[in-house]
Write a protein that holds these residues in place. Structure first.
Motif, PDB file in Angstrom:
ATOM      1  N   ALA A 169     -10.520  -8.170  -0.896  1.00  0.00           N
ATOM      2  CA  ALA A 169      -9.358  -8.768  -1.538  1.00  0.00           C
ATOM      3  C   ALA A 169      -8.195  -8.801  -0.565  1.00  0.00           C
ATOM      4  O   ALA A 169      -8.054  -7.940   0.317  1.00  0.00           O
ATOM      5  N   LEU A 170      -7.337  -9.810  -0.739  1.00  0.00           N
ATOM      6  CA  LEU A 170      -6.141  -9.999   0.073  1.00  0.00           C
ATOM      7  C   LEU A 170      -4.948 -10.086  -0.859  1.00  0.00           C
ATOM      8  O   LEU A 170      -4.992 -10.782  -1.874  1.00  0.00           O
ATOM      9  N   SER A 171      -3.866  -9.384  -0.509  1.00  0.00           N
ATOM     10  CA  SER A 171      -2.705  -9.341  -1.381  1.00  0.00           C
ATOM     11  C   SER A 171      -1.445  -9.183  -0.552  1.00  0.00           C
ATOM     12  O   SER A 171      -1.498  -8.816   0.629  1.00  0.00           O
ATOM     13  N   ASN A 172      -0.286  -9.473  -1.167  1.00  0.00           N
ATOM     14  CA  ASN A 172       1.002  -9.209  -0.500  1.00  0.00           C
ATOM     15  C   ASN A 172       1.842  -8.233  -1.317  1.00  0.00           C
ATOM     16  O   ASN A 172       3.059  -8.270  -1.291  1.00  0.00           O
ATOM     17  N   ARG A 173       1.174  -7.351  -2.041  1.00  0.00           N
ATOM     18  CA  ARG A 173       1.876  -6.383  -2.882  1.00  0.00           C
ATOM     19  C   ARG A 173       2.020  -5.068  -2.121  1.00  0.00           C
ATOM     20  O   ARG A 173       2.443  -5.063  -0.972  1.00  0.00           O
ATOM     21  N   ASN A 174       1.686  -3.948  -2.755  1.00  0.00           N
ATOM     22  CA  ASN A 174       1.795  -2.667  -2.057  1.00  0.00           C
ATOM     23  C   ASN A 174       0.839  -2.582  -0.880  1.00  0.00           C
ATOM     24  O   ASN A 174       1.130  -1.921   0.115  1.00  0.00           O
ATOM     25  N   TYR A 175      -0.317  -3.210  -1.007  1.00  0.00           N
ATOM     26  CA  TYR A 175      -1.276  -3.231   0.094  1.00  0.00           C
ATOM     27  C   TYR A 175      -1.693  -4.665   0.379  1.00  0.00           C
ATOM     28  O   TYR A 175      -1.564  -5.568  -0.456  1.00  0.00           O
ATOM     29  N   GLY A 206       4.041  -3.257   3.327  1.00  0.00           N
ATOM     30  CA  GLY A 206       3.881  -3.888   2.032  1.00  0.00           C
ATOM     31  C   GLY A 206       4.939  -4.935   1.772  1.00  0.00           C
ATOM     32  O   GLY A 206       5.622  -5.413   2.696  1.00  0.00           O
ATOM     33  N   TYR A 207       5.109  -5.282   0.496  1.00  0.00           N
ATOM     34  CA  TYR A 207       6.083  -6.313   0.127  1.00  0.00           C
ATOM     35  C   TYR A 207       7.500  -5.891   0.516  1.00  0.00           C
ATOM     36  O   TYR A 207       8.308  -6.705   0.956  1.00  0.00           O
ATOM     37  N   VAL A 208       7.790  -4.606   0.370  1.00  0.00           N
ATOM     38  CA  VAL A 208       9.119  -4.086   0.691  1.00  0.00           C
ATOM     39  C   VAL A 208       9.141  -3.610   2.141  1.00  0.00           C
ATOM     40  O   VAL A 208       8.239  -2.894   2.576  1.00  0.00           O
ATOM     41  N   PRO A 209      10.144  -4.002   2.919  1.00  0.00           N
ATOM     42  CA  PRO A 209      10.223  -3.561   4.315  1.00  0.00           C
ATOM     43  C   PRO A 209      10.212  -2.040   4.425  1.00  0.00           C
ATOM     44  O   PRO A 209      10.787  -1.322   3.603  1.00  0.00           O
ATOM     45  N   GLY A 210       9.534  -1.557   5.476  1.00  0.00           N
ATOM     46  CA  GLY A 210       9.495  -0.124   5.734  1.00  0.00           C
ATOM     47  C   GLY A 210       8.456   0.630   4.945  1.00  0.00           C
ATOM     48  O   GLY A 210       8.357   1.854   5.066  1.00  0.00           O
ATOM     49  N   THR A 211       7.687  -0.058   4.136  1.00  0.00           N
ATOM     50  CA  THR A 211       6.625   0.603   3.380  1.00  0.00           C
ATOM     51  C   THR A 211       5.273   0.303   4.022  1.00  0.00           C
ATOM     52  O   THR A 211       5.084  -0.736   4.661  1.00  0.00           O
ATOM     53  N   TYR A 212       4.352   1.212   3.864  1.00  0.00           N
ATOM     54  CA  TYR A 212       2.973   0.971   4.277  1.00  0.00           C
ATOM     55  C   TYR A 212       2.055   1.650   3.276  1.00  0.00           C
ATOM     56  O   TYR A 212       2.507   2.434   2.426  1.00  0.00           O
ATOM     57  N   TYR A 213       0.761   1.389   3.365  1.00  0.00           N
ATOM     58  CA  TYR A 213      -0.188   1.909   2.383  1.00  0.00           C
ATOM     59  C   TYR A 213      -1.515   2.170   3.077  1.00  0.00           C
ATOM     60  O   TYR A 213      -1.999   1.349   3.871  1.00  0.00           O
TER      61      TYR A 213
END
Length: 864
Positions: A169-175, A206-213
Motif C-alpha cells: 500500500a502507498l499513502s501520504n498519511r502517517n506512513y 509523514g503528512y506533517v513536517p518533521g514526523t516519521y514512522y
C-alpha cells in the motif's frame, strides 16, 4: 435443575480463584492511534458486521417473528467509523472508556484510564476482521457491556479465512509505505489450524513536517481440537513502533510558519531533521483460550492473557537555561509590548523560518560552554564531579507495563425461549512511571535535582533532591531520574444476563458486580515530601454494580422497535484520584464512584432493498473526577488542579439508512444530532507542586462555573450522504460528502472562576466585552469534506499462475478530503494558564491540531 447446578459449579471455583493474589505481572499503555484510522485505510477489506442482537441459528422454537439478525452492517455505525473519523467524531460524545474492546474474550482496556490501546495490534488488519459488536445498551454474549459499545475481536486461527495474502500500500498519511503477509492453514484433518501474519509501515516523513514512522507488527495463532468438545488456542502478537509526532501549537505560530501543520517539535542538527517528540512502543501480548462445548446448547469459553513492555515518549528537559521550545509564548511577536519590537520579531521569523524549529546545534553548544563541579556527588561526602554539565537533555518519559487478565464466559439455552449468559473476569495491571536520560546532547552528565525546589528552597540541600536516598546523583545515558513510582490495580467482576425471545416480544435483563482496588508505590524519597513519596500508599477500594434491561417489539421480520435502559456505577480511574503521583501519594478528598443513568430507544427496518435505523438516547453522568497539572506563571511553579463533582448530560438522535436505488447503485446517509454539556458547576482545589499549599486560601475550594458548557473535541452534529456503485464486473466506486458542526474547544477551567472575572465592570461595553472574552467557550466553524473510495477484484487464471481456483488481485484506493479543506480543527485546548493581572486572553492562546488536507491510500493485494 441440572443446568442450574452446572452454572453454580462454573461460578464457584472461578470466584474462589479470583480472590487469590497474583504477583509480578504488568499491563499495557494506550496509544494515540485509533483502530478507526486503520479500518478506514482498508475500508473495503474491513467493513464490520454489526450484531444488534445475536440469534442462535440452532433455534427451531416457536418464535413467530425472528429476532434482529446480524444481516449486514449498521449504516449509522459505518458512517461514524469511516466517514467522520477525520473530525474525531465520538459516538454519542462518549469518551473512549465507554466503549469496551475484548480479544478472544479478554478485556483489553487499560485500567489506569479506561482507554483501549489499539496500537498493540496496529498493522494487523488481516487477522483482526472477525468481530462481534453490540451497540449502545443492547445485550452481548461475551460481556455485560458499557453505555457506548462492546466489541469482541476473535483472532483465533480457526476464525481466519484459509488463504495466503500478500499486499503493498502507498499513502501520504502517517506512513508512506505498507507491506503485509498473512497465511492461514484452515483446520486440518488432524485438528490443527495455524495463522501467521506480519507487516511493516514506514515513512521518512509523514503528512506533517518533521514526523516519521517505522512500525512493524507480527502475529501467530495456533489452534488444536481436543476431541469433539474441546479446543485450545494460543495467540501471540505485537507491534514494535517508532514514530516522530506532531506537537500542537498556536495560531500565531502557524501564521508565522504559513501552515496549519506547523510542528515545533523538530529542527535541524548539522543539516538533518531531528525530532524531540518521538514515541517508541513494544508490548507483546499472549492469549490462551479454551473452548468447551458441554452440550449442544451450552459452551464455556475461558481465556488468560499476559502482556508486558514499555512505551516511551521523548521530550526536551533543561536546567538553569532558557526554554528551548521555538514557539514558547515569550518568543513570539504578540508577547512584545513595544509595537516596533513586535514587528521586528515578526519579520525575523518570516525572513528566517528555521528559527521556528528547535535549534539543536545551539543546545549542543550550550552544553559544552561551561565546566561545572558538583559537590558531594552521588551522596558521597567530599566527592566532587567536574565536567560539562548538560543544561539541556533529551529525556524519555517511560511507562513500563505488565498486565494479566482472566476471563470465563458461559452461554447456554433453556428451552426454546431463554438464553442465559454469565461471566467472570479478573484483571491485574502494574505501571512503572519514570524519566530516563535519552541523550545528554554533548554534555557529560546531568544531576537528579528539582530545579523548582532549588529556586524556592535554596537553603535546604535535602528539599531539592528528587531522591533523598541517592542525593546529588550524577546521571549518565539511560539512567532513571525525576519521578519514579508504580501503580497497581486489581479489578474483579461477575455478570449475568438472561434474554427471553417470544413470538412478538424479546426482552433481556442483566446485572454486574465489580470491585476495583489500586495504590501507589514510590520508588524514590522525594525531598519535598519525604514522608509521602516512598513506599506503598493506602489502598483505594471501590465496589460497583450495574443493571440494564430492554425490550424489542417485532412487528414482523423487518420492522422492530426497541427500548433499553441502564444504571451503573463506575470506579474513578487512578489518573483522576491521585493529585500529583509524580511526587507524593495525596488523593482527592471524598473520592467516590461515578454514577451513570442511560436510556435509548428506536426503530429498525431491515429489508433486501432498504435498511435504516432511527434512535434516540439520553445519558446522565454524575460525580466524575479529573486532575490536571500545568505551569503557573504567577506562582512560577507547577500546580495541580483537582476537580470533582463533574456532571454531564449527553442526549440526541441517530439516523442511518442504506437504500438500493437500482441494480448496483446504493445510497447511504447518516446523521448524528446531539447535545453534550456539563450540567453542573465543578469544584476544584489548586495546590502548588513544590509544597502542596492551597492557592488562594480564602477560596480553598474553588467553584468552576462550567454549567451548560459543551463537551469538547467532537462534533455534536455530523451528517453524511454517499452514493456507491458496484459493477457486476467486480469493481466499485463510492463518493461521500460529510458535514460537521457544533465543535467546541476544550476550555480552561481557571478562566471560569470568580477570580478570573473579579472586578470587571459588566455595566460598561468594554467590561462586558472583556467578560465574554474570558468566559465564553470557543466554537469552531462548520466544515465539509468529500471522500472517494474505489476498488476492483480480478480473478487470476489458475492454470496460468498455479495458485488454485481462488486466486485474486484486489485493488483499493481511497481519497479523503478531495476538496483539500485544511481548516478543519480536529483537536485543541485552551492552555491551562491565565493572565490574572492583565486579563489578556491572547497572552496564552489555545493550541490546535488540524485535520489533514487531501490524503490518499492505495493498495494492491494478492490472495490465493
Amino acid at each position: 435443575m441440572r443446568k442450574l447446578r452446572l452454572i453454580l459449579l462454573f461460578l464457584l471455583p472461578v470466584s474462589l480463584a479470583m480472590g487469590q493474589h497474583i504477583k509480578n505481572v504488568k499491563d499495557t499503555l494506550p496509544r494515540r492511534d485509533t483502530i478507526m484510522e486503520e479500518l478506514k485505510d482498508q475500508m473495503l477489506e474491513s467493513l464490520p458486521t454489526i450484531s444488534l442482537e445475536d440469534d442462535d441459528l440452532s433455534n427451531t422454537g416457536g418464535s413467530g417473528v425472528s429476532s434482529i439478525l446480524t444481516a449486514g452492517r449498521d449504516p449509522f455505525y459505518s458512517a461514524a467509523s469511516f466517514n467522520w473519523s477525520s473530525a474525531r467524531f465520538r459516538v454519542r460524545g462518549y469518551d473512549n472508556d465507554a466503549h469496551g474492546v475484548y480479544m478472544n474474550g479478554i478485556p483489553m482496556e487499560n485500567l489506569d484510564n479506561g482507554f483501549t490501546p489499539y496500537g498493540l495490534w496496529g498493522g494487523l488488519n488481516d487477522v483482526m476482521r472477525n468481530k462481534e459488536l453490540s451497540l449502545g445498551l443492547r445485550p452481548a454474549t461475551f460481556t455485560f457491556g458499557d453505555i457506548g459499545s462492546s466489541t469482541n475481536i476473535d483472532s483465533r486461527s480457526i476464525r481466519q479465512r484459509k488463504q495466503t495474502s500478500v499486499g503493498y500500500a502507498l499513502s501520504n498519511r502517517n506512513y508512506t509505505h505498507r507491506v503485509h503477509f498473512t497465511h492461514s492453514s484452515g483446520m486440518t484433518k488432524d485438528g490443527w489450524a495455524y495463522t501467521i501474519s506480519g507487516s511493516r509501515r514506514w515513512a521518512t516523513e509523514g503528512y506533517v513536517p518533521g514526523t516519521y514512522y517505522d512500525g512493524w507488527s507480527y502475529f501467530a495463532a495456533i489452534d488444536k481440537k481436543l476431541g469433539k468438545r474441546n479446543m485450545l488456542s494460543l495467540t501471540v502478537f505485537g507491534a514494535p513502533t517508532e514514530n516522530a509526532r506532531q506537537t500542537g501549537s498556536t495560531l500565531e505560530a502557524m501564521d508565522l510558519a504559513g501552515s496549519h501543520y506547523y510542528n515545533p517539535a523538530w529542527g535541524y542538527q548539522k543539516g538533518k531533521q531531528r525530532s524531540a517528540n518521538v514515541a517508541k512502543s513494544h508490548q507483546p501480548y499472549f492469549i490462551l483460550t479454551h473452548d468447551l462445548k458441554l452440550n449442544n446448547n451450552t459452551t464455556l469459553v475461558s481465556a488468560i492473557g499476559y502482556s508486558f513492555g514499555e512505551r516511551a515518549t521523548s521530550a526536551l528537559d533543561w536546567y538553569n537555561a532558557a526554554d528551548p521550545r521555538p514557539d514558547y509564548y515569550r518568543y513570539l511577536p504578540s508577547y512584545q509590548q513595544d509595537p516596533y519590537y513586535s514587528e521586528a520579531v515578526k519579520n525575523m521569523y518570516q525572513q528566517n523560518p528555521d528559527l521556528l524549529q528547535i535549534q539543536w546545534d545551539q543546545l549542543y553548544q550550550a552544553n559544552k560552554s561551561v565546566v561545572s563541579s558538583v559537590q558531594n556527588a552521588n551522596g558521597i561526602p567530599g566527592n566532587t564531579v567536574t565536567g560539562y554539565r548538560s543544561r539541556y537533555i533529551l529525556q524519555d518519559r517511560v511507562i513500563a507495563t505488565d498486565r494479566f487478565n482472566y476471563n470465563s464466559t458461559l452461554n447456554t439455552r433453556f428451552g426454546n425461549h431463554v438464553d442465559f449468559s454469565a461471566g467472570l473476569a479478573y484483571q491485574y495491571q502494574k505501571n512503572h512511571y519514570f524519566n530516563r536520560v535519552k541523550d545528554l546532547l554533548g554534555g557529560e552528565f546531568f544531576v537528579d535535582i528539582n530545579q523548582f525546589a532549588e529556586r524556592d528552597f535554596a537553603y535546604d540541600p535535602n528539599v531539592v533532591q528528587n531522591d533523598l536516598n541517592n542525593p546529588n546523583r550524577i546521571l549518565k545515558l539511560r539512567d532513571h531520574y525525576g519521578h519514579d513510582y508504580n501503580i497497581t490495580i486489581h479489578k474483579a467482576s461477575a455478570w449475568a444476563q438472561a434474554s427471553f425471545k417470544y413470538d412478538k416480544v424479546d426482552y433481556f435483563i442483566a446485572g454486574q458486580l465489580s470491585q476495583t482496588r489500586f495504590w501507589r508505590t514510590g520508588n524514590v524519597r522525594n525531598g519535598l515530601f519525604p514522608n509521602n513519596s516512598f513506599g506503598k500508599s493506602d489502598v483505594n477500594t471501590f465496589t460497583n454494580y450495574a443493571v440494564k434491561g430492554g425490550v424489542t417489539y417485532k412487528f414482523d421480520g423487518r420492522n422492530y422497535i426497541f427500548a433499553n435502559a441502564a444504571y451503573l456505577t463506575k470506579a474513578p480511574f487512578f489518573d483522576n484520584v491521585y493529585i500529583a503521583p509524580r511526587t507524593r501519594d495525596f488523593i482527592q478528598a471524598n473520592t467516590k464512584s461515578e454514577t451513570v443513568i442511560s436510556g435509548e430507544g428506536g426503530f429498525i427496518h431491515n429489508s433486501p432493498t432498504l435498511r435504516y435505523r432511527i434512535s434516540g438516547y439520553y445519558t446522565m453522568m454524575n460525580d466524575g473526577m479529573d486532575v490536571m497539572s500545568f505551569y503557573h506563571d504567577e506562582v512560577r511553579n507547577f500546580v495541580n488542579y483537582a476537580m470533582s463533582g463533574i456532571d454531564k448530560v449527553h442526549f440526541g438522535g441517530e439516523f442511518g439508512v442504506e437504500a438500493k436505488l437500482m441494480a448496483g447503485l446504493t445510497m447511504n446517509a447518516a446523521a448524528s444530532v446531539g447535545r453534550y454539556y456539563y450540567s453542573g458547576r465543578q469544584n476544584a482545589i489548586v495546590t502548588v507542586d513544590n509544597n502542596s499549599s492551597v492557592l488562594d486560601i480564602s477560596r480553598a475550594e474553588q467553584t468552576i462555573y462550567s454549567e451548560n458548557f459543551y463537551v469538547p473535541s467532537t462534533p455534536q452534529e455530523a451528517y453524511s450522504l454517499g452514493i456507491t456503485y458496484r459493477s457486476p464486473k467486480y469493481w466499485f466506486i463510492s463518493l461521500t460528502g460529510n458535514y460537521f458542526d457544533k465543535m467546541w474547544l476544550s476550555f480552561n477551567p481557571i478562566r471560569r472562576t470568580v477570580a478570573a472575572v473579579d472586578g470587571i465592570d459588566r455595566k460598561t461595553a468594554d467590561g462586558e466585552k472583556l467578560y465574554r472574552e474570558i468566559i465564553d467557550q470557543t466554537q469552531f466553524d462548520p466544515q465539509f469534506t468529500l471522500d472517494f473510495f474505489g476498488g476492483w477484484s480480478y480473478k487470476l487464471q489458475n492454470r496460468k499462475y498455479h495458485m488454485g481456483n481462488n486466486a485474486f488481485l484486489v485493488f483499493n484506493v481511497g481519497i479523503n478530503n478531495i476538496l483539500d479543506n485544511k481548516d478543519i480543527v480536529s483537536g485543541g485546548y485552551e492552555q491551562l494558564r491565565f493572565d490574572f493581572a492583565g486579563r489578556n486572553v491572547n497572552k496564552f492562546p489555545p493550541k490546535l491540531y488540524y485535520a489533514y488536507g487531501l490524503n490518499y491510500f492505495a493498495s494492491v493485494t494478492l490472495r490465493f
